[in-house]
Design an enzyme around this catalytic site. Structure first.
Site, PDB file in Angstrom:
ATOM      1  N   GLU A   1       0.825  -1.212   0.000  1.00 28.08           N
ATOM      2  CA  GLU A   1       0.000   0.000   0.000  1.00 28.08           C
ATOM      3  C   GLU A   1       0.853   1.254   0.000  1.00 28.08           C
ATOM      4  OE1 GLU A   1      -3.371  -0.081   0.085  1.00 28.08           O
ATOM      5  OE2 GLU A   1      -3.447   2.097   0.044  1.00 28.08           O
ATOM      6  N   ASP A   2       0.581   2.141  -0.937  1.00 32.15           N
ATOM      7  CA  ASP A   2       1.193   3.474  -0.961  1.00 32.15           C
ATOM      8  C   ASP A   2       2.723   3.456  -0.983  1.00 32.15           C
ATOM      9  OD1 ASP A   2      -1.307   4.490  -1.179  1.00 32.15           O
ATOM     10  OD2 ASP A   2      -1.313   5.624   0.674  1.00 32.15           O
TER      11      ASP A   2
ATOM     12  N   ASP B   1      -3.371   0.019  -4.671  1.00 26.98           N
ATOM     13  CA  ASP B   1      -3.312   1.258  -5.463  1.00 26.98           C
ATOM     14  C   ASP B   1      -3.380   0.946  -6.946  1.00 26.98           C
ATOM     15  OD1 ASP B   1      -2.761   2.757  -3.056  1.00 26.98           O
ATOM     16  OD2 ASP B   1      -0.798   1.807  -3.139  1.00 26.98           O
TER      17      ASP B   1
ATOM     18  N   ASN C   1      -6.896  11.980  -4.659  1.00 30.06           N
ATOM     19  CA  ASN C   1      -7.158  12.183  -3.223  1.00 30.06           C
ATOM     20  C   ASN C   1      -6.009  12.958  -2.596  1.00 30.06           C
ATOM     21  OD1 ASN C   1      -9.497  10.515  -3.040  1.00 30.06           O
ATOM     22  ND2 ASN C   1      -8.169   8.723  -3.150  1.00 30.06           N
TER      23      ASN C   1
HETATM   24  P1  NAD Z   1       1.419   7.993  -8.633  1.00 32.51           P
HETATM   25  O1  NAD Z   1       2.330   8.906  -7.933  1.00 32.51           O
HETATM   26  O2  NAD Z   1       1.826   6.602  -8.912  1.00 32.51           O
HETATM   27  O3  NAD Z   1       1.009   8.641 -10.028  1.00 32.51           O
HETATM   28  C1  NAD Z   1       0.654   9.969 -10.245  1.00 32.51           C
HETATM   29  C2  NAD Z   1       0.972  10.268 -11.684  1.00 32.51           C
HETATM   30  O4  NAD Z   1       0.460  11.537 -12.041  1.00 32.51           O
HETATM   31  C3  NAD Z   1       2.459  10.275 -11.949  1.00 32.51           C
HETATM   32  O5  NAD Z   1       2.717   9.515 -13.109  1.00 32.51           O
HETATM   33  C4  NAD Z   1       2.743  11.744 -12.179  1.00 32.51           C
HETATM   34  O6  NAD Z   1       3.813  11.928 -13.067  1.00 32.51           O
HETATM   35  C5  NAD Z   1       1.461  12.211 -12.787  1.00 32.51           C
HETATM   36  N1  NAD Z   1       1.259  13.649 -12.682  1.00 32.51           N
HETATM   37  C6  NAD Z   1       1.611  14.476 -11.687  1.00 32.51           C
HETATM   38  N2  NAD Z   1       1.281  15.745 -12.006  1.00 32.51           N
HETATM   39  C7  NAD Z   1       0.726  15.699 -13.222  1.00 32.51           C
HETATM   40  C8  NAD Z   1       0.229  16.668 -14.109  1.00 32.51           C
HETATM   41  N3  NAD Z   1       0.264  17.958 -13.781  1.00 32.51           N
HETATM   42  N4  NAD Z   1      -0.276  16.284 -15.282  1.00 32.51           N
HETATM   43  C9  NAD Z   1      -0.290  14.993 -15.621  1.00 32.51           C
HETATM   44  N5  NAD Z   1       0.183  14.006 -14.841  1.00 32.51           N
HETATM   45  C10 NAD Z   1       0.697  14.365 -13.653  1.00 32.51           C
HETATM   46  O7  NAD Z   1       0.056   7.996  -7.824  1.00 32.51           O
HETATM   47  P2  NAD Z   1      -1.196   7.025  -8.042  1.00 32.51           P
HETATM   48  O8  NAD Z   1      -1.136   5.881  -7.104  1.00 32.51           O
HETATM   49  O9  NAD Z   1      -1.342   6.725  -9.470  1.00 32.51           O
HETATM   50  O10 NAD Z   1      -2.352   7.961  -7.506  1.00 32.51           O
HETATM   51  C11 NAD Z   1      -2.698   9.143  -8.206  1.00 32.51           C
HETATM   52  C12 NAD Z   1      -3.883   9.783  -7.515  1.00 32.51           C
HETATM   53  O11 NAD Z   1      -5.014   8.929  -7.617  1.00 32.51           O
HETATM   54  C13 NAD Z   1      -3.675  10.047  -6.029  1.00 32.51           C
HETATM   55  O12 NAD Z   1      -4.195  11.315  -5.693  1.00 32.51           O
HETATM   56  C14 NAD Z   1      -4.474   8.994  -5.363  1.00 32.51           C
HETATM   57  O13 NAD Z   1      -4.971   9.410  -4.110  1.00 32.51           O
HETATM   58  C15 NAD Z   1      -5.594   8.799  -6.344  1.00 32.51           C
HETATM   59  N6  NAD Z   1      -6.187   7.478  -6.217  1.00 32.51           N
HETATM   60  C16 NAD Z   1      -7.546   7.405  -6.129  1.00 32.51           C
HETATM   61  C17 NAD Z   1      -8.143   6.186  -5.976  1.00 32.51           C
HETATM   62  C18 NAD Z   1      -9.625   6.106  -5.914  1.00 32.51           C
HETATM   63  O14 NAD Z   1     -10.305   7.054  -6.169  1.00 32.51           O
HETATM   64  N7  NAD Z   1     -10.216   4.985  -5.585  1.00 32.51           N
HETATM   65  C19 NAD Z   1      -7.381   5.043  -5.868  1.00 32.51           C
HETATM   66  C20 NAD Z   1      -5.984   5.142  -5.977  1.00 32.51           C
HETATM   67  C21 NAD Z   1      -5.413   6.373  -6.154  1.00 32.51           C
END
Ligand code: NAD
Length: 552
Positions: A246-247, A270, A409
């Site tokens: 996780e995370d 995730d 989130n």
């Molecule tokens: P991560 O860090 O693996 O990925 C984030 C991605 O977004 C990276 O590839 C980053 O380069 C990109 N990014 C950052 N700024 C950007 C921009 N300005 N334009 C385009 N791309 C950009 O994180 P993750 O695990 O993929 O999670 C991403 C988000 O999704 C988090 O906020 C997380 O809380 C959310 N999330 C939501 C749910 C849900 O709703 N059920 C589940 C998992 C994750």
């Protein structure tokens, strides 16, 4: 003075007196009966009136509702969990919609950020890099004998908040609370673990109250060796445990999943849990738009764990519907910080390559939308306000009912709010978010935004895996979970735009998902127990209920 004598004898193995009151798994507080008080050496240690669980619930709920901030509500709930887990779980189960945003996202994010300042009692296992070489000993010292679900983090990428170091422990603690509240995994069978390998967060390293290692993160070969020691120790000491990662930062999350998914019973929520809940949201949205999955073009903003995980599962679901694998992947596109992910780029991380298609580069989201004409837009970028009015209007120009999922989130990171999405699309979009948004009214119509909460999926998947003692957690299980979740959305949910079932139904949802996952485990020869005649009953029977049991 000797202890008061009782003619009733206590159940074997139950501690007595103070020790019992301080054991959160067994404590009942003022609900200990007169006979129990006599038999267990509690007389005098509690005020005389015996309360029912209902009376206790009225008290804790009243206290809860008098708190003025979410963080105070969080502290109140965690303190109750530390005193009396049965009462805590009954409270949270009865008020799951109200309390899930407190014990999990978004409030848990604030708790992680202030971990060293809020710290009261430890919960779970802290394994630091200093403990390398003796990780198995730490696991052996854990007092509960039969752990079935472990959630582990190294705190590097907490929600959308980045590196929280040791404060990331809030996430495994919160997530396991949801396994119990939503799917009835017994609290004694759960174990939150924090692997502290340092932090890149300089503010924490300088904070005198920070509770973790104060050096940069351990990386490379030493990190991999530490993680391998940990996974092998879990196999040796807790062989029946499902291990949920996780995370973790995405440079580690994908590698860890690839390395361990076929060797131990593990998954990454995730990546895979997010994928399943989002696919379920898409299936439900298709009930509203009347279209087929294989005809969708999905554009993701953000190509990290969530985005790529969703892309893989959506593509594999399209293949299940008859699409060719290459054609299915070409229906999923990504925009990252440098624009559209296309094959000609030379700066792409490995996990993005499978979705790097042959196409002209596009510098930003809006131009990518114009070039690709997607039917669905999924925000997993952690970039607040990235879905601008222009973006939503363009999606609405291209589609009668565009799907707009702003999943980042916590709330402060969402790509747009529910109200913005409905207003800018003239009430036509199908919206889902990661953190909860309140219902909104537009031109007299009420819209209830769906929350694509992973809690719809992972507790039920865990339940199915635990009930069958499955050896692995597979993508087929997540696909089955997604289909089951979508099938539980009712017509009256869809009528107000809600593409997930009400959270109040979460235990029923988890039981149904658990049964679907168990079916896959039996069909695919992954179960560690014989198939019973009634799989749903097996799963339901494995669910712990937050009820007091008698100790005399
Ligand atoms: P991560 O860090 O693996 O990925 C984030 C991605 O977004 C990276 O590839 C980053 O380069 C990109 N990014 C950052 N700024 C950007 C921009 N300005 N334009 C385009 N791309 C950009 O994180 P993750 O695990 O993929 O999670 C991403 C988000 O999704 C988090 O906020 C997380 O809380 C959310 N999330 C939501 C749910 C849900 O709703 N059920 C589940 C998992 C994750």
């Amino acid at each position: 003075m000797g202890e008061l004598r009782s003619s009733v004898s206590a159940s074997p193995g139950v501690p007595r007196g103070e020790a019992l009151l301080h054991d959160p798994l067994l404590n009942k507080g003022t609900a200990f009966t007169a006979a129990e008080r006599d038999a267990l050496g509690l007389r005098g240690l509690l005020p005389p009136n015996v309360h029912t669980m209902e009376e206790q619930l009225a008290r804790v709920l009243d206290n809860y509702r008098h708190k003025t901030t979410d963080l105070e509500r969080y502290i109140h709930l965690v303190s109750l969990q530390d005193r009396n887990e049965t009462l805590f779980y009954r409270l949270v189960t009865d008020h799951v919609e109200e309390m899930m945003p407190i014990i999990y996202t978004p409030t848990v994010g604030q708790a992680c950020q202030q971990w060293g300042h809020l710290f009261r009692r430890p919960r779970g296992l802290y394994v630091s890099y200093e403990d390398r070489g003796r990780v198995a000993d730490l696991l052996r010292a854990w007092p509960q004998p039969d752990v079935r679900v472990i959630v582990v983090t190294d705190g590097e990428r907490i929600l959308g908040l980045g590196d929280q170091g040791v404060g990331g422990m809030g996430i495994p603690v919160g997530k396991l609370s949801l396994y119990t509240a939503c799917a009835g995994i017994a609290p004694a069978r759960t174990l939150p673990i924090m692997l502290d390998v340092g932090t890149e967060n300089e503010g924490y390293r300088r904070d005198p109250l920070y509770l973790g290692l104060r050096h940069h993160r351990v990386r490379g070969e030493p990190y991999d060796a530490f993680l391998a020691e940990f996974v092998e120790a879990v196999q040796a000491v807790m062989p029946r445990a499902l291990l949920q990662f996780e995370d973790f930062g995405n440079q580690n999350a994908f590698r860890l999943l690839e390395r361990w998914r076929d060797r131990v019973c593990t998954f990454n929520d995730d990546i895979q849990g997010t994928a399943a809940v989002t696919l379920a949201g898409i299936y439900s949205a298709l009930r509203l738009t009347g279209q087929e999955l294989r005809d969708q073009t999905v554009l993701f903003l953000g190509a990290g764990e969530a985005g790529v995980g969703i892309g893989e599962l959506v593509a594999s679901a399209m293949v299940d519907e008859g699409a060719a694998p290459e054609e299915a992947r070409r229906r999923c596109w990504f925009v990252d910080t440098r624009g559209l992910v296309v094959r000609s780029r030379t700066d792409l991380a490995v996990h993005k390559l499978r979705f790097a298609h042959d196409a002209p580069p596009q510098a930003d989201l809006l131009s990518a939308i114009r070039a690709l004409r997607p039917t669905a837009l999924v925000g997993v970028s952690t970039k607040p306000r990235a879905f601008t009015q222009e973006v939503v209007e363009e999606m609405s120009r291209l589609n009668p009912r565009p799907m707009i999922f702003a999943l980042s989130n916590p709330t402060s990171k969402a790509e747009c709010t529910a109200e913005e999405a409905y207003r800018w699309s003239g009430g036509r979009c199908v919206f889902a978010s990661g953190s909860p948004f309140p219902p909104c009214v537009l031109d007299g119509r009420t819209f209830v935004p769906g929350q694509g909460n992973n809690a719809y999926i992972f507790p039920g998947v865990g339940l199915g895996v635990v009930a069958t003692q499955a050896r692995h957690v597979t993508d087929r299980m997540f696909a089955a979970a997604a289909r089951t979740l979508a099938s539980l959305v009712r017509e009256d949910d869809l009528a107000v735009g809600r593409i997930f079932p009400a959270l109040a139904r979460i235990r029923e949802v988890s039981a149904r998902i658990g049964a679907a996952v168990a079916e896959v485990a039996f069909q695919d020869g992954l179960a560690g127990v014989p198939r019973p005649p009634d799989v749903a009953a097996l799963v339901k029977g494995a669910m712990w209920e937050p009820r007091y049991r008698s100790y005399v």
